[in-house]
Design a protein around this motif. Sequence first.
Motif, PDB file in Angstrom:
ATOM      1  N   THR A  17       0.821  -1.212   0.000  1.00 47.84           N
ATOM      2  CA  THR A  17       0.000   0.000   0.000  1.00 47.84           C
ATOM      3  C   THR A  17       0.850   1.255   0.000  1.00 47.84           C
ATOM      4  OG1 THR A  17      -1.681  -1.205   1.240  1.00 47.84           O
ATOM      5  CG2 THR A  17      -1.867   1.179   1.221  1.00 47.84           C
ATOM      6  N   GLU A 136      -1.134   1.854  -8.942  1.00 50.47           N
ATOM      7  CA  GLU A 136      -0.878   0.416  -9.038  1.00 50.47           C
ATOM      8  C   GLU A 136      -0.212   0.021 -10.348  1.00 50.47           C
ATOM      9  OE1 GLU A 136      -4.715  -1.356  -8.095  1.00 50.47           O
ATOM     10  OE2 GLU A 136      -3.964  -1.845  -6.097  1.00 50.47           O
ATOM     11  N   SER A 320     -11.354   6.446   2.580  1.00 49.04           N
ATOM     12  CA  SER A 320     -11.114   5.032   2.312  1.00 49.04           C
ATOM     13  C   SER A 320     -12.318   4.232   2.780  1.00 49.04           C
ATOM     14  CB  SER A 320      -9.848   4.556   3.016  1.00 49.04           C
ATOM     15  OG  SER A 320      -9.995   4.636   4.418  1.00 49.04           O
ATOM     16  N   PRO A 342     -10.496   2.396  -2.106  1.00 51.81           N
ATOM     17  CA  PRO A 342      -9.720   1.429  -1.328  1.00 51.81           C
ATOM     18  C   PRO A 342      -8.743   2.148  -0.399  1.00 51.81           C
ATOM     19  CG  PRO A 342      -9.741   0.833  -3.651  1.00 51.81           C
ATOM     20  CD  PRO A 342     -10.290   2.225  -3.553  1.00 51.81           C
ATOM     21  N   THR A 343      -8.195   1.422   0.554  1.00 52.80           N
ATOM     22  CA  THR A 343      -7.181   1.977   1.444  1.00 52.80           C
ATOM     23  C   THR A 343      -5.894   2.255   0.658  1.00 52.80           C
ATOM     24  OG1 THR A 343      -8.091   0.866   3.376  1.00 52.80           O
ATOM     25  CG2 THR A 343      -5.775   1.495   3.471  1.00 52.80           C
ATOM     26  N   CYS A 455     -15.075  -3.679  -4.363  1.00 57.63           N
ATOM     27  CA  CYS A 455     -14.413  -3.477  -5.660  1.00 57.63           C
ATOM     28  C   CYS A 455     -14.559  -2.010  -6.033  1.00 57.63           C
ATOM     29  CB  CYS A 455     -15.057  -4.370  -6.713  1.00 57.63           C
ATOM     30  SG  CYS A 455     -14.422  -4.120  -8.389  1.00 57.63           S
ATOM     31  N   TYR A 456     -13.482  -1.399  -6.490  1.00 56.60           N
ATOM     32  CA  TYR A 456     -13.477   0.039  -6.781  1.00 56.60           C
ATOM     33  C   TYR A 456     -13.172   0.278  -8.249  1.00 56.60           C
ATOM     34  CZ  TYR A 456     -11.919   4.965  -6.595  1.00 56.60           C
ATOM     35  OH  TYR A 456     -11.755   6.314  -6.797  1.00 56.60           O
ATOM     36  N   SER A 465      -9.979  -1.953  -9.019  1.00 57.51           N
ATOM     37  CA  SER A 465      -9.235  -2.609  -7.941  1.00 57.51           C
ATOM     38  C   SER A 465     -10.195  -3.530  -7.200  1.00 57.51           C
ATOM     39  CB  SER A 465      -8.653  -1.572  -6.969  1.00 57.51           C
ATOM     40  OG  SER A 465      -7.784  -0.690  -7.632  1.00 57.51           O
ATOM     41  N   THR A 466      -9.857  -4.805  -7.144  1.00 59.03           N
ATOM     42  CA  THR A 466     -10.740  -5.789  -6.522  1.00 59.03           C
ATOM     43  C   THR A 466     -10.144  -6.307  -5.210  1.00 59.03           C
ATOM     44  OG1 THR A 466      -9.708  -7.589  -7.770  1.00 59.03           O
ATOM     45  CG2 THR A 466     -11.613  -6.510  -8.763  1.00 59.03           C
ATOM     46  N   GLN A 468     -10.720  -5.624  -2.004  1.00 51.46           N
ATOM     47  CA  GLN A 468     -10.250  -4.552  -1.126  1.00 51.46           C
ATOM     48  C   GLN A 468     -10.797  -4.636   0.300  1.00 51.46           C
ATOM     49  OE1 GLN A 468      -7.875  -2.269  -1.992  1.00 51.46           O
ATOM     50  NE2 GLN A 468      -7.695  -3.517  -3.837  1.00 51.46           N
ATOM     51  N   ARG A 483     -10.325  -6.698   6.632  1.00 50.69           N
ATOM     52  CA  ARG A 483      -9.314  -6.615   5.579  1.00 50.69           C
ATOM     53  C   ARG A 483      -7.941  -6.899   6.168  1.00 50.69           C
ATOM     54  NH1 ARG A 483      -6.420  -1.779   5.639  1.00 50.69           N
ATOM     55  NH2 ARG A 483      -5.606  -2.202   3.567  1.00 50.69           N
TER      56      ARG A 483
END
Length: 542
Positions: A17, A136, A320, A342-343, A455-456, A465-466, A468, A483
């Motif tokens: 992260t 990412e 987040s 997501p974070t 999911c974002y 992004s899955t 999460q 999480r």
Amino acid sequence: MIETVATTPFDDQKPGTSGLRKKVPHFQTAHYVQNFVQSIFDVAKRPEKAVLVLGGDGRFFNREVVDIVIRMAAANGYGRVIVGANGLLSTPAASNLIRQRKASGGIILSASHNPGGPKGDFGIKYNIANGGPAPEGVTEAIYRRTLEIKEYRIAKAAAPDLSTPGEIAFEGMTIEVVDPVADYAALMEQLFDFAKIQALIASGFTLTFDAMHAVTGPYATEILENRLGAAKGTVVNGEPKPDFGGGHPDPNAVHAADLIARLMGDDAPDFGAASDGDGDRNMIVGRGIVVSPSDSLAVLAANAHLAPGYAGGIAGIARSMPTSQAADRVAAKRGLGMYETPTGWKFFGNLLDAGKVTICGEESSGTGSNHVREKDGVWAVLLWLNILAERGESVKAILEAHWAEFGRNYYQRHDYEEIDKRAAEKLMESLRDRLASMAGQRFGTLVVSEADDFCYKDPVDGSISTGQGVRIVFSGGSRIVFRLSGTGTKGATLRVYIEKFEPDPAKHGQNPEEALAELVETANAVGEIEKRTGRTKPNVIT
């Protein structure tokens, strides 16, 4: 003279992260730092003779890696490296310099709130040209490069002394040593009404700031004591140390217990705050009350217009996913855009760049705005002080008025640290396997309304992004989130987030432990935490 050194890949250099984090001895393995830095330079988009910003939080091994990066930047064609004196730069100050100086990117050396010292943690993070953490797509490209690297380039000459600001010619490149505080402090003066805060302090308002022997000591001393007139000694633990004075530089109820105890005492100051290892996190405490990070985000978003830098209002708010929904209620009532990501601060970058949001925050003590592309601990403290100066009320009064207007979100995070990684992964796998059948299930008085694996889809670039985090939402708005954290360096950290919305002001004085008791019991049962991890309670509750 530049040399090319043969090397072989390491298979564990996948950034998490917040960059690559490992124990110091692991980073000290021959070629380990060089491989990762060369992979960054191979992947990073940059013009010829690009500018690189460099600095870190001063933890053990910081200076050695600063020297390595400088020598490798020269060997890889950079034209200028801007580095904080003695290799120091807070993370938000580095982001500001990247943006101010139009650098192609920056390397930040930190493991943030993780402990330091010879056996502690270390980290390397790459930030892109907007000043924010690499997205990412970039971190994945860096990781792929680390798996195939065969050589790296480095100047043979030793890096020069970095203690005095000024320019130094080095192997065809310019090293610019800067005062790590000056540009950042000037930015803060543009955003906040320093004269009004000075008047508040001069009127007898008292405060204390715990720098936790981390990088924000010099920043807080310059701004709070030298520029705003707070008494000498307002900043405690202000000298950055490689091992953070033997402490854990995480501003939470466990590691900043002395600060909280002081603010709960009979002779407590009016305001207390703390920041973490690299200066991007914060804790806010008023006399007799601790402000949760989620509540702090909501209060700052609701009152940001009181500071000159945000006088025109804010465009929107982002938080987040695990962060409480307190900010959502502010956005709904004020007609603002609200985004759940997501974070990881990198997910806020596109929203900020697109002008969709102004204020962002995470439950892990991080808040910030569009002034940089990182969370910013000192910024949050100054915005609180500006709000206090404008409203003329105590922290407690402001918080209680906020709850009366928007309702109160009772909230806790339970951290189970250094658990067996395989056991943690199996726990999450089990939860995901049961998601489809959870809706309608009853747990005591709680009925599940929906459950999913977050999911974002980025509204700016469409990236997805899955995986999460697992969300279990109950009728009435309460929820539990599970999480795995990406910031630890040993085993796995399971984080369980527990939230209950209470609209009735008559119930806002309830103890959080009491208000959340049924949800905590349900989280332990649904997650099978004790069965799968052997843990009967979390290491830390915040």
